[in-house]
Design an enzyme around this catalytic site. Sequence first.
Site, short mmCIF file in Angstrom:
data_model
loop_
_atom_site.label_atom_id
_atom_site.label_comp_id
_atom_site.label_asym_id
_atom_site.label_seq_id
_atom_site.Cartn_x
_atom_site.Cartn_y
_atom_site.Cartn_z
CE LYS A 173 -1.73 2.17 3.54
NZ LYS A 173 -2.23 3.89 2.29
N GLY A 226 6.84 5.54 7.83
CA GLY A 226 6.30 6.43 7.66
C GLY A 226 6.01 7.56 9.21
CB THR A 230 1.53 5.82 12.04
OG1 THR A 230 1.56 7.05 11.37
CG2 THR A 230 0.46 4.56 10.16
CD GLU A 248 13.51 4.78 8.02
OE1 GLU A 248 13.73 5.87 8.82
OE2 GLU A 248 12.92 5.64 6.54
CB CYS A 282 13.51 9.92 7.82
SG CYS A 282 13.65 9.08 6.66
CD GLU A 383 9.90 13.22 11.47
OE1 GLU A 383 9.05 12.89 11.66
OE2 GLU A 383 11.15 12.70 11.20
O1 TXE Z 1 2.58 9.75 7.92
P1 TXE Z 1 1.81 8.44 8.33
P2 TXE Z 1 1.79 11.04 7.75
C1 TXE Z 1 6.69 11.49 9.69
C2 TXE Z 1 6.81 13.02 9.76
C3 TXE Z 1 4.73 13.65 9.25
C4 TXE Z 1 4.37 12.65 10.26
C5 TXE Z 1 2.94 12.64 9.26
O2 TXE Z 1 6.83 13.60 10.18
O3 TXE Z 1 4.55 15.07 10.06
O4 TXE Z 1 5.25 11.59 10.11
O5 TXE Z 1 3.15 12.46 8.33
C6 TXE Z 1 -0.33 4.84 6.40
N1 TXE Z 1 -2.40 1.75 9.92
N2 TXE Z 1 7.26 10.99 8.01
O6 TXE Z 1 0.34 10.72 8.89
O7 TXE Z 1 0.46 8.28 8.76
C7 TXE Z 1 -0.33 5.60 5.40
O8 TXE Z 1 -1.72 5.28 4.80
C8 TXE Z 1 -1.71 1.01 8.19
C9 TXE Z 1 8.09 9.96 8.46
O9 TXE Z 1 1.43 10.82 6.96
O10 TXE Z 1 2.66 7.59 9.29
C10 TXE Z 1 1.05 5.41 4.33
O11 TXE Z 1 0.93 4.70 3.51
N3 TXE Z 1 -0.55 1.69 7.80
C11 TXE Z 1 8.69 9.32 7.23
C12 TXE Z 1 2.34 6.05 5.70
O12 TXE Z 1 1.74 4.86 6.71
C13 TXE Z 1 -1.48 2.87 8.30
C14 TXE Z 1 8.07 10.30 6.32
C15 TXE Z 1 2.20 6.74 6.49
O13 TXE Z 1 2.01 7.18 6.42
C16 TXE Z 1 -2.05 3.39 9.48
C17 TXE Z 1 6.37 10.18 6.56
C18 TXE Z 1 -2.94 2.26 9.75
N4 TXE Z 1 -3.75 2.15 11.12
C19 TXE Z 1 6.55 10.96 7.59
N5 TXE Z 1 -2.23 4.46 9.68
C20 TXE Z 1 9.93 8.57 7.39
N6 TXE Z 1 9.96 8.31 7.98
O14 TXE Z 1 10.54 8.96 6.01
C21 TXE Z 1 -1.41 5.20 8.49
N7 TXE Z 1 -1.26 4.15 7.26
#
Ligand code: TXE
Length: 479
Positions: A173, A226, A230, A248, A282, A383
Amino acid sequence: MKIQNFINGQFHDPILNNWLDNYCPANGEVYGQTPNSSRIDVENAYIAAQSAFPSWSQTSFEERSKILIKISELLETNLQRFAEAESKDNGKPVNLAKTIDIPRAASNFSFFGNAITQFASESHESVGHQAINYTLRQPLGVVGCISPWNLPLYLFTWKIAPALATGNCVIAKPSEITPLTAYLLGELCNVAGLPSGVLNIVHGSGATTGQAIIEHPNIKAISFTGGTKTGAHIAKIAAPMFKKLSLELGGKNPNIIFADCDYHDMLDTTIQSSFNNQGQICLCGSRIFVQSSIYYKFKNDFVHRVKQLRVGHPSKKDSQIGALVSKSHLEKVLQYIKISQQEGGNILCGGSKVAVKGFENGYYLEPTVIEVATNACTINQEEVFGPVVTMMPFNSEDEVLRMANNVKYGLSATIWTNDLKRTMRLSDQIQAGIVWVNTWMMRDLRTPFGGSKASGLGREGGFEVLRFFTEPKNVCIKY
Ligand code: TXE
Protein backbone atom coordinates in the site's frame (compact mmCIF):
# COMPACT_ATOMS: atom_id res chain seq x y z
CA MET A 1 -7.99 10.22 -13.76
CA LYS A 2 -8.93 7.11 -11.77
CA ILE A 3 -6.30 5.04 -10.05
CA GLN A 4 -7.14 1.35 -9.59
CA ASN A 5 -5.98 -1.50 -7.40
CA PHE A 6 -3.60 -4.03 -8.95
CA ILE A 7 -4.74 -7.46 -7.79
CA ASN A 8 -3.80 -10.77 -9.37
CA GLY A 9 -2.18 -8.98 -12.29
CA GLN A 10 -5.32 -7.01 -13.17
CA PHE A 11 -6.62 -3.54 -12.47
CA HIS A 12 -9.81 -3.26 -10.39
CA ASP A 13 -12.02 -0.57 -8.88
CA PRO A 14 -12.52 -0.96 -5.13
CA ILE A 15 -15.40 -3.36 -4.42
CA LEU A 16 -17.34 -0.91 -2.23
CA ASN A 17 -16.72 1.94 -4.66
CA ASN A 18 -15.21 4.31 -2.09
CA TRP A 19 -12.76 6.88 -3.42
CA LEU A 20 -10.41 9.58 -2.14
CA ASP A 21 -9.49 12.78 -3.97
CA ASN A 22 -5.91 13.22 -5.17
CA TYR A 23 -4.47 16.70 -5.01
CA CYS A 24 -1.72 18.23 -7.06
CA PRO A 25 0.37 20.15 -4.46
CA ALA A 26 1.75 22.55 -7.09
CA ASN A 27 -1.66 24.15 -7.70
CA GLY A 28 -3.88 22.79 -4.94
CA GLU A 29 -6.32 21.24 -7.43
CA VAL A 30 -7.86 17.77 -7.46
CA TYR A 31 -6.42 15.79 -10.37
CA GLY A 32 -8.07 12.41 -9.81
CA GLN A 33 -9.42 9.74 -7.51
CA THR A 34 -7.77 6.87 -5.74
CA PRO A 35 -9.56 3.84 -4.22
CA ASN A 36 -10.16 3.82 -0.49
CA SER A 37 -10.01 0.04 -0.44
CA SER A 38 -11.88 -1.95 2.14
CA ARG A 39 -11.13 -5.17 3.96
CA ILE A 40 -12.74 -7.04 1.04
CA ASP A 41 -10.17 -5.68 -1.43
CA VAL A 42 -7.36 -6.55 0.96
CA GLU A 43 -8.79 -10.07 1.31
CA ASN A 44 -8.94 -10.42 -2.49
CA ALA A 45 -5.31 -9.31 -2.66
CA TYR A 46 -4.47 -11.84 0.05
CA ILE A 47 -6.20 -14.70 -1.82
CA ALA A 48 -4.27 -13.80 -4.99
CA ALA A 49 -0.96 -13.58 -3.12
CA GLN A 50 -1.55 -16.81 -1.20
CA SER A 51 -2.37 -18.70 -4.41
CA ALA A 52 0.73 -17.35 -6.15
CA PHE A 53 3.05 -18.21 -3.27
CA PRO A 54 3.70 -21.96 -3.83
CA SER A 55 4.91 -21.35 -7.35
CA TRP A 56 6.80 -18.05 -6.73
CA SER A 57 8.59 -19.37 -3.67
CA GLN A 58 9.79 -22.33 -5.78
CA THR A 59 10.84 -20.18 -8.73
CA SER A 60 14.59 -20.28 -9.18
CA PHE A 61 16.61 -17.32 -7.96
CA GLU A 62 17.90 -16.80 -11.51
CA GLU A 63 14.35 -16.38 -12.79
CA ARG A 64 13.32 -14.03 -9.95
CA SER A 65 16.47 -12.03 -10.50
CA LYS A 66 15.79 -11.77 -14.24
CA ILE A 67 12.26 -10.42 -13.68
CA LEU A 68 13.38 -7.84 -11.10
CA ILE A 69 16.14 -6.60 -13.38
CA LYS A 70 13.63 -6.34 -16.23
CA ILE A 71 11.36 -4.15 -14.05
CA SER A 72 14.38 -1.98 -13.30
CA GLU A 73 15.12 -1.57 -17.02
CA LEU A 74 11.50 -0.69 -17.75
CA LEU A 75 11.58 2.01 -15.07
CA GLU A 76 14.68 3.47 -16.70
CA THR A 77 12.97 3.47 -20.10
CA ASN A 78 9.96 5.21 -18.58
CA LEU A 79 12.01 7.69 -16.54
CA GLN A 80 10.41 10.90 -17.83
CA ARG A 81 6.81 9.66 -17.48
CA PHE A 82 7.40 8.40 -13.93
CA ALA A 83 9.30 11.54 -12.88
CA GLU A 84 6.45 13.76 -14.09
CA ALA A 85 3.90 11.60 -12.29
CA GLU A 86 5.90 11.69 -9.05
CA SER A 87 6.24 15.44 -9.23
CA LYS A 88 2.55 15.96 -9.96
CA ASP A 89 1.56 13.84 -6.97
CA ASN A 90 4.15 14.99 -4.45
CA GLY A 91 5.07 18.57 -5.46
CA LYS A 92 8.79 17.84 -5.75
CA PRO A 93 10.72 19.32 -8.69
CA VAL A 94 10.54 17.06 -11.79
CA ASN A 95 14.33 17.36 -11.97
CA LEU A 96 14.69 15.87 -8.51
CA ALA A 97 12.35 12.98 -9.31
CA LYS A 98 14.27 12.43 -12.53
CA THR A 99 17.71 12.39 -10.93
CA ILE A 100 16.95 10.81 -7.55
CA ASP A 101 13.54 9.18 -7.02
CA ILE A 102 12.97 7.18 -10.18
CA PRO A 103 16.61 6.17 -10.81
CA ARG A 104 16.74 4.95 -7.22
CA ALA A 105 13.48 2.99 -7.64
CA ALA A 106 15.08 1.34 -10.69
CA SER A 107 18.25 0.53 -8.75
CA ASN A 108 16.22 -0.94 -5.89
CA PHE A 109 14.98 -3.61 -8.33
CA SER A 110 18.35 -4.22 -9.98
CA PHE A 111 20.22 -4.18 -6.66
CA PHE A 112 17.99 -6.83 -5.05
CA GLY A 113 17.74 -8.74 -8.33
CA ASN A 114 21.53 -9.09 -8.10
CA ALA A 115 21.73 -9.42 -4.29
CA ILE A 116 19.57 -12.54 -4.30
CA THR A 117 22.12 -14.30 -6.50
CA GLN A 118 24.74 -13.74 -3.75
CA PHE A 119 22.58 -14.45 -0.69
CA ALA A 120 24.04 -17.45 1.11
CA SER A 121 23.18 -19.20 4.34
CA GLU A 122 25.48 -20.45 7.08
CA SER A 123 26.53 -23.97 7.99
CA HIS A 124 28.15 -25.06 11.25
CA GLU A 125 30.09 -28.23 11.59
CA SER A 126 29.61 -29.59 15.13
CA VAL A 127 33.08 -31.01 15.60
CA GLY A 128 33.16 -33.81 18.17
CA HIS A 129 29.46 -34.62 17.64
CA GLN A 130 29.69 -35.90 14.08
CA ALA A 131 26.99 -33.54 13.02
CA ILE A 132 26.53 -30.67 10.65
CA ASN A 133 24.05 -27.82 10.96
CA TYR A 134 22.91 -25.74 8.08
CA THR A 135 20.43 -22.88 7.90
CA LEU A 136 17.63 -22.67 5.39
CA ARG A 137 16.39 -19.15 4.63
CA GLN A 138 12.81 -19.61 3.54
CA PRO A 139 10.39 -16.94 2.36
CA LEU A 140 7.79 -15.93 4.94
CA GLY A 141 4.70 -16.22 2.72
CA VAL A 142 2.45 -13.19 2.16
CA VAL A 143 3.97 -9.97 3.50
CA GLY A 144 2.71 -6.37 3.77
CA CYS A 145 4.65 -3.29 2.66
CA ILE A 146 3.33 0.15 3.66
CA SER A 147 5.11 3.27 2.47
CA PRO A 148 4.90 7.07 2.89
CA TRP A 149 4.51 10.08 0.61
CA ASN A 150 7.88 11.82 0.80
CA LEU A 151 9.84 9.52 -1.54
CA PRO A 152 6.88 7.61 -2.96
CA LEU A 153 8.21 5.13 -5.52
CA TYR A 154 11.73 5.15 -4.03
CA LEU A 155 10.54 3.83 -0.64
CA PHE A 156 7.74 1.65 -2.05
CA THR A 157 10.22 -0.31 -4.16
CA TRP A 158 12.88 -0.33 -1.41
CA LYS A 159 10.53 -2.74 0.41
CA ILE A 160 8.89 -4.60 -2.45
CA ALA A 161 12.07 -5.54 -4.33
CA PRO A 162 13.75 -7.47 -1.47
CA ALA A 163 10.42 -9.06 -0.46
CA LEU A 164 9.94 -10.40 -4.00
CA ALA A 165 13.60 -11.35 -4.44
CA THR A 166 13.41 -13.66 -1.42
CA GLY A 167 10.33 -15.45 -2.79
CA ASN A 168 7.53 -13.78 -0.83
CA CYS A 169 4.25 -12.60 -2.30
CA VAL A 170 3.37 -9.03 -1.45
CA ILE A 171 0.41 -6.83 -0.57
CA ALA A 172 1.66 -3.28 -0.85
CA LYS A 173 0.00 0.00 0.00
CA PRO A 174 1.56 3.29 -1.06
CA SER A 175 0.57 6.48 0.74
CA GLU A 176 -2.93 7.58 -0.24
CA ILE A 177 -1.46 11.07 -0.72
CA THR A 178 0.94 9.89 -3.48
CA PRO A 179 -0.46 6.74 -5.15
CA LEU A 180 0.26 7.54 -8.80
CA THR A 181 3.69 6.00 -9.47
CA ALA A 182 2.80 2.83 -7.53
CA TYR A 183 -0.27 2.54 -9.78
CA LEU A 184 1.90 2.90 -12.90
CA LEU A 185 4.33 0.28 -11.59
CA GLY A 186 1.69 -2.49 -11.83
CA GLU A 187 1.63 -2.28 -15.60
CA LEU A 188 5.44 -2.54 -15.80
CA CYS A 189 5.39 -5.65 -13.59
CA ASN A 190 3.06 -7.34 -16.08
CA VAL A 191 5.28 -6.38 -19.01
CA ALA A 192 8.33 -7.74 -17.14
CA GLY A 193 6.59 -11.09 -16.69
CA LEU A 194 6.04 -11.00 -12.93
CA PRO A 195 3.46 -13.77 -12.43
CA SER A 196 -0.07 -12.67 -11.44
CA GLY A 197 -0.70 -12.39 -7.72
CA VAL A 198 2.96 -12.14 -6.73
CA LEU A 199 2.67 -8.39 -6.20
CA ASN A 200 -0.69 -6.82 -5.30
CA ILE A 201 -1.03 -3.06 -4.89
CA VAL A 202 -3.99 -1.96 -2.83
CA HIS A 203 -4.69 1.76 -2.46
CA GLY A 204 -6.39 3.61 0.35
CA SER A 205 -6.12 5.45 3.63
CA GLY A 206 -4.09 4.23 6.57
CA ALA A 207 -7.15 3.96 8.78
CA THR A 208 -9.09 1.79 6.30
CA THR A 209 -6.78 -0.09 3.96
CA GLY A 210 -3.60 0.07 6.04
CA GLN A 211 -5.48 -1.08 9.11
CA ALA A 212 -6.93 -4.07 7.20
CA ILE A 213 -3.41 -5.09 6.14
CA ILE A 214 -1.85 -4.89 9.60
CA GLU A 215 -4.82 -6.71 11.19
CA HIS A 216 -4.83 -9.54 8.65
CA PRO A 217 -4.01 -12.67 10.63
CA ASN A 218 -2.17 -14.42 7.80
CA ILE A 219 0.08 -11.61 6.62
CA LYS A 220 3.35 -12.69 8.15
CA ALA A 221 5.38 -9.49 8.22
CA ILE A 222 4.90 -5.76 7.94
CA SER A 223 7.57 -3.52 6.53
CA PHE A 224 6.56 0.07 7.26
CA THR A 225 8.04 3.52 6.72
CA GLY A 226 6.18 6.52 8.09
CA GLY A 227 5.48 8.52 11.22
CA THR A 228 6.55 7.36 14.68
CA LYS A 229 2.97 7.45 16.02
CA THR A 230 1.76 5.19 13.21
CA GLY A 231 4.73 2.88 13.80
CA ALA A 232 3.79 2.51 17.46
CA HIS A 233 0.18 1.77 16.50
CA ILE A 234 1.28 -0.90 14.01
CA ALA A 235 3.55 -2.52 16.59
CA LYS A 236 0.66 -2.72 19.05
CA ILE A 237 -1.63 -4.45 16.54
CA ALA A 238 1.01 -6.74 15.06
CA ALA A 239 2.81 -7.91 18.23
CA PRO A 240 0.08 -10.26 19.59
CA MET A 241 0.01 -11.98 16.18
CA PHE A 242 3.83 -12.34 16.22
CA LYS A 243 4.22 -10.68 12.85
CA LYS A 244 7.76 -9.78 11.91
CA LEU A 245 8.14 -6.01 11.94
CA SER A 246 10.46 -3.56 10.25
CA LEU A 247 9.70 0.04 11.21
CA GLU A 248 11.51 3.00 9.68
CA LEU A 249 10.15 6.06 11.46
CA GLY A 250 10.90 9.72 12.05
CA GLY A 251 14.14 11.54 12.76
CA LYS A 252 15.45 14.75 14.30
CA ASN A 253 18.98 14.49 13.09
CA PRO A 254 21.92 16.58 14.27
CA ASN A 255 24.28 18.20 11.79
CA ILE A 256 27.43 18.92 13.83
CA ILE A 257 29.90 21.38 12.35
CA PHE A 258 33.42 21.81 13.74
CA ALA A 259 35.71 24.71 12.84
CA ASP A 260 38.32 22.40 11.28
CA CYS A 261 35.98 21.05 8.57
CA ASP A 262 36.26 21.63 4.81
CA TYR A 263 34.09 24.71 4.97
CA HIS A 264 32.83 25.04 1.38
CA ASP A 265 32.01 21.39 1.05
CA MET A 266 30.18 21.56 4.37
CA LEU A 267 28.21 24.65 3.32
CA ASP A 268 27.09 23.13 -0.01
CA THR A 269 26.11 19.85 1.61
CA THR A 270 24.33 21.54 4.52
CA ILE A 271 22.06 23.34 2.04
CA GLN A 272 21.16 19.89 0.67
CA SER A 273 20.76 18.17 4.04
CA SER A 274 18.48 20.98 5.19
CA PHE A 275 16.22 21.54 2.18
CA ASN A 276 16.45 18.64 -0.25
CA ASN A 277 12.94 17.42 -1.18
CA GLN A 278 11.50 20.46 0.68
CA GLY A 279 13.06 19.07 3.87
CA GLN A 280 10.71 16.09 3.70
CA ILE A 281 13.31 13.35 4.16
CA CYS A 282 13.63 11.46 7.43
CA LEU A 283 17.42 11.85 7.11
CA CYS A 284 17.47 15.66 6.82
CA GLY A 285 19.82 17.34 9.29
CA SER A 286 17.22 19.57 10.89
CA ARG A 287 19.27 20.55 13.98
CA ILE A 288 22.46 22.37 13.03
CA PHE A 289 25.08 22.75 15.77
CA VAL A 290 28.07 24.96 14.94
CA GLN A 291 31.31 25.36 16.89
CA SER A 292 31.22 28.86 18.36
CA SER A 293 34.47 30.07 16.74
CA ILE A 294 32.87 29.88 13.26
CA TYR A 295 29.24 30.38 14.29
CA TYR A 296 28.80 33.96 13.02
CA LYS A 297 30.61 33.30 9.76
CA PHE A 298 28.49 30.21 9.15
CA LYS A 299 25.28 32.00 10.10
CA ASN A 300 25.93 34.80 7.58
CA ASP A 301 27.06 32.53 4.77
CA PHE A 302 24.30 29.96 5.28
CA VAL A 303 21.45 32.46 5.48
CA HIS A 304 22.82 34.25 2.41
CA ARG A 305 22.78 30.96 0.47
CA VAL A 306 19.33 29.95 1.71
CA LYS A 307 17.85 33.27 0.59
CA GLN A 308 19.06 32.50 -2.93
CA LEU A 309 17.18 29.19 -3.17
CA ARG A 310 14.43 29.42 -5.79
CA VAL A 311 10.97 28.26 -4.74
CA GLY A 312 8.83 27.55 -7.77
CA HIS A 313 6.53 25.33 -9.77
CA PRO A 314 8.00 21.80 -9.78
CA SER A 315 7.95 21.52 -13.56
CA LYS A 316 10.20 24.58 -14.01
CA LYS A 317 13.81 23.58 -14.58
CA ASP A 318 15.24 26.23 -12.27
CA SER A 319 12.99 25.46 -9.26
CA GLN A 320 15.11 24.19 -6.39
CA ILE A 321 12.27 23.96 -3.89
CA GLY A 322 8.85 22.75 -4.99
CA ALA A 323 5.60 22.48 -3.07
CA LEU A 324 5.01 20.68 0.21
CA VAL A 325 3.00 17.50 -0.13
CA SER A 326 -0.39 18.66 1.17
CA LYS A 327 -2.30 21.57 2.62
CA SER A 328 -2.53 19.96 6.03
CA HIS A 329 1.19 19.24 6.06
CA LEU A 330 1.96 22.86 5.12
CA GLU A 331 -0.24 24.00 7.99
CA LYS A 332 1.50 21.64 10.39
CA VAL A 333 4.92 23.00 9.39
CA LEU A 334 3.70 26.62 9.75
CA GLN A 335 2.36 25.76 13.19
CA TYR A 336 5.81 24.53 14.27
CA ILE A 337 7.36 27.80 13.07
CA LYS A 338 4.80 29.70 15.15
CA ILE A 339 5.49 27.61 18.24
CA SER A 340 9.20 28.20 17.81
CA GLN A 341 8.68 31.98 17.68
CA GLN A 342 6.53 31.83 20.80
CA GLU A 343 9.35 29.97 22.54
CA GLY A 344 11.88 32.67 21.59
CA GLY A 345 13.22 31.27 18.30
CA ASN A 346 14.69 33.94 16.03
CA ILE A 347 13.72 33.54 12.36
CA LEU A 348 16.83 34.35 10.33
CA CYS A 349 15.10 33.85 6.98
CA GLY A 350 11.86 32.43 5.55
CA GLY A 351 8.95 31.50 7.78
CA SER A 352 6.06 32.29 5.42
CA LYS A 353 4.05 30.81 2.59
CA VAL A 354 5.07 31.70 -0.94
CA ALA A 355 2.51 32.67 -3.59
CA VAL A 356 4.01 31.32 -6.81
CA LYS A 357 2.67 33.35 -9.71
CA GLY A 358 -0.11 31.50 -11.53
CA PHE A 359 -0.19 28.78 -8.83
CA GLU A 360 -1.27 30.80 -5.81
CA ASN A 361 -3.18 27.85 -4.30
CA GLY A 362 -0.11 25.60 -4.28
CA TYR A 363 1.51 24.57 -0.99
CA TYR A 364 4.75 26.53 -1.14
CA LEU A 365 6.85 27.59 1.84
CA GLU A 366 10.02 29.67 2.07
CA PRO A 367 13.09 27.73 3.22
CA THR A 368 13.34 28.71 6.86
CA VAL A 369 16.28 29.03 9.26
CA ILE A 370 15.60 29.58 12.95
CA GLU A 371 18.20 30.45 15.54
CA VAL A 372 17.36 28.80 18.85
CA ALA A 373 18.80 29.29 22.33
CA THR A 374 18.30 25.78 23.62
CA ASN A 375 18.07 22.24 22.32
CA ALA A 376 15.14 21.70 24.69
CA CYS A 377 12.73 23.83 22.59
CA THR A 378 9.84 22.10 20.81
CA ILE A 379 11.22 22.65 17.30
CA ASN A 380 14.46 20.86 18.28
CA GLN A 381 12.62 17.98 19.87
CA GLU A 382 9.84 17.19 17.40
CA GLU A 383 10.01 16.17 13.76
CA VAL A 384 8.82 19.03 11.52
CA PHE A 385 9.48 17.32 8.18
CA GLY A 386 9.55 20.49 6.11
CA PRO A 387 12.02 23.10 4.80
CA VAL A 388 12.86 24.28 8.31
CA VAL A 389 16.17 23.99 10.17
CA THR A 390 17.37 25.38 13.46
CA MET A 391 20.88 26.47 14.39
CA MET A 392 22.75 27.15 17.59
CA PRO A 393 26.41 27.37 18.68
CA PHE A 394 28.33 24.94 20.90
CA ASN A 395 31.63 25.17 22.75
CA SER A 396 32.81 21.67 23.52
CA GLU A 397 32.58 18.17 22.07
CA ASP A 398 30.89 16.92 25.25
CA GLU A 399 28.27 19.63 25.08
CA VAL A 400 27.37 18.93 21.45
CA LEU A 401 27.29 15.18 22.02
CA ARG A 402 24.84 15.68 24.87
CA MET A 403 22.60 17.86 22.73
CA ALA A 404 22.82 15.51 19.75
CA ASN A 405 21.65 12.59 21.88
CA ASN A 406 19.13 14.53 23.91
CA VAL A 407 16.15 13.80 21.67
CA LYS A 408 13.78 10.85 21.44
CA TYR A 409 14.84 9.97 17.88
CA GLY A 410 18.01 8.17 16.74
CA LEU A 411 17.99 7.90 12.97
CA SER A 412 21.04 9.62 11.50
CA ALA A 413 23.75 12.19 12.28
CA THR A 414 26.29 14.15 10.30
CA ILE A 415 29.66 15.26 11.66
CA TRP A 416 31.89 17.78 9.89
CA THR A 417 35.51 17.62 11.05
CA ASN A 418 38.98 16.62 9.88
CA ASP A 419 40.02 15.34 13.29
CA LEU A 420 40.17 11.56 13.10
CA LYS A 421 40.12 10.92 16.85
CA ARG A 422 37.12 13.16 17.33
CA THR A 423 35.38 11.40 14.42
CA MET A 424 35.95 8.03 16.07
CA ARG A 425 34.82 9.21 19.51
CA LEU A 426 31.64 10.86 18.27
CA SER A 427 30.66 8.13 15.79
CA ASP A 428 30.99 5.67 18.64
CA GLN A 429 28.81 7.63 21.05
CA ILE A 430 26.14 9.22 18.91
CA GLN A 431 22.83 7.44 19.27
CA ALA A 432 21.87 6.90 15.63
CA GLY A 433 21.54 4.09 13.11
CA ILE A 434 23.56 5.98 10.49
CA VAL A 435 26.48 8.39 10.97
CA TRP A 436 27.84 10.39 8.05
CA VAL A 437 31.22 12.05 8.40
CA ASN A 438 31.96 14.92 6.00
CA THR A 439 29.03 13.95 3.79
CA TRP A 440 25.27 13.46 3.88
CA MET A 441 22.96 10.86 2.39
CA MET A 442 25.72 9.08 0.57
CA ARG A 443 23.97 5.76 0.14
CA ASP A 444 25.46 2.35 -0.51
CA LEU A 445 22.53 -0.06 -0.76
CA ARG A 446 24.55 -2.87 0.87
CA THR A 447 24.69 -1.06 4.22
CA PRO A 448 22.20 -1.49 7.10
CA PHE A 449 19.61 1.28 6.97
CA GLY A 450 17.36 2.31 9.86
CA GLY A 451 17.26 3.95 13.23
CA SER A 452 17.34 3.46 16.97
CA LYS A 453 15.10 4.83 19.77
CA ALA A 454 11.85 6.34 18.42
CA SER A 455 13.24 6.14 14.86
CA GLY A 456 12.29 2.52 14.56
CA LEU A 457 13.04 -1.11 14.67
CA GLY A 458 15.14 -3.33 12.44
CA ARG A 459 17.27 -2.51 9.44
CA GLU A 460 16.63 -2.39 5.73
CA GLY A 461 19.20 -2.64 2.95
CA GLY A 462 21.69 -5.27 1.79
CA PHE A 463 21.53 -8.73 3.33
CA GLU A 464 19.85 -7.30 6.45
CA VAL A 465 16.55 -6.93 4.61
CA LEU A 466 16.93 -10.29 2.86
CA ARG A 467 17.23 -11.78 6.34
CA PHE A 468 14.15 -9.83 7.47
CA PHE A 469 12.04 -11.24 4.64
CA THR A 470 13.13 -14.85 5.32
CA GLU A 471 12.65 -17.30 8.14
CA PRO A 472 15.85 -19.01 9.24
CA LYS A 473 15.44 -22.72 9.83
CA ASN A 474 18.27 -24.75 11.33
CA VAL A 475 18.71 -28.34 10.12
CA CYS A 476 21.01 -30.58 12.18
CA ILE A 477 22.25 -33.83 10.61
CA LYS A 478 24.16 -36.39 12.60
CA TYR A 479 26.29 -38.60 10.41
O1 TXE B 1 2.44 9.52 8.02
P1 TXE B 1 1.77 8.13 8.26
P2 TXE B 1 1.75 10.95 7.89
C1 TXE B 1 6.54 11.65 9.66
C2 TXE B 1 6.55 13.14 9.44
C3 TXE B 1 5.12 13.44 9.18
C4 TXE B 1 4.45 12.47 10.12
C5 TXE B 1 3.04 12.13 9.78
O2 TXE B 1 6.95 13.77 10.64
O3 TXE B 1 4.80 14.76 9.46
O4 TXE B 1 5.23 11.31 10.03
O5 TXE B 1 2.92 11.85 8.41
C6 TXE B 1 -0.06 4.48 6.43
N1 TXE B 1 -2.35 1.14 9.60
N2 TXE B 1 6.90 10.89 8.46
O6 TXE B 1 0.60 11.07 8.84
O7 TXE B 1 0.34 8.28 8.61
C7 TXE B 1 -0.39 5.66 5.54
O8 TXE B 1 -1.56 5.42 4.79
C8 TXE B 1 -1.56 0.92 8.54
C9 TXE B 1 8.22 10.35 8.45
O9 TXE B 1 1.47 11.20 6.48
O10 TXE B 1 2.65 7.39 9.18
C10 TXE B 1 0.87 5.73 4.71
O11 TXE B 1 0.84 4.75 3.69
N3 TXE B 1 -1.02 1.91 7.81
C11 TXE B 1 8.43 9.40 7.37
C12 TXE B 1 1.95 5.38 5.73
O12 TXE B 1 1.28 4.72 6.78
C13 TXE B 1 -1.26 3.18 8.17
C14 TXE B 1 7.71 9.56 6.11
C15 TXE B 1 2.70 6.57 6.31
O13 TXE B 1 1.78 7.51 6.80
C16 TXE B 1 -2.07 3.47 9.29
C17 TXE B 1 6.39 10.13 6.28
C18 TXE B 1 -2.62 2.38 10.02
N4 TXE B 1 -3.42 2.55 11.08
C19 TXE B 1 6.06 10.78 7.41
N5 TXE B 1 -2.14 4.81 9.42
C20 TXE B 1 9.77 8.77 7.23
N6 TXE B 1 10.18 7.98 8.21
O14 TXE B 1 10.43 8.93 6.23
C21 TXE B 1 -1.41 5.35 8.42
N7 TXE B 1 -0.89 4.36 7.65
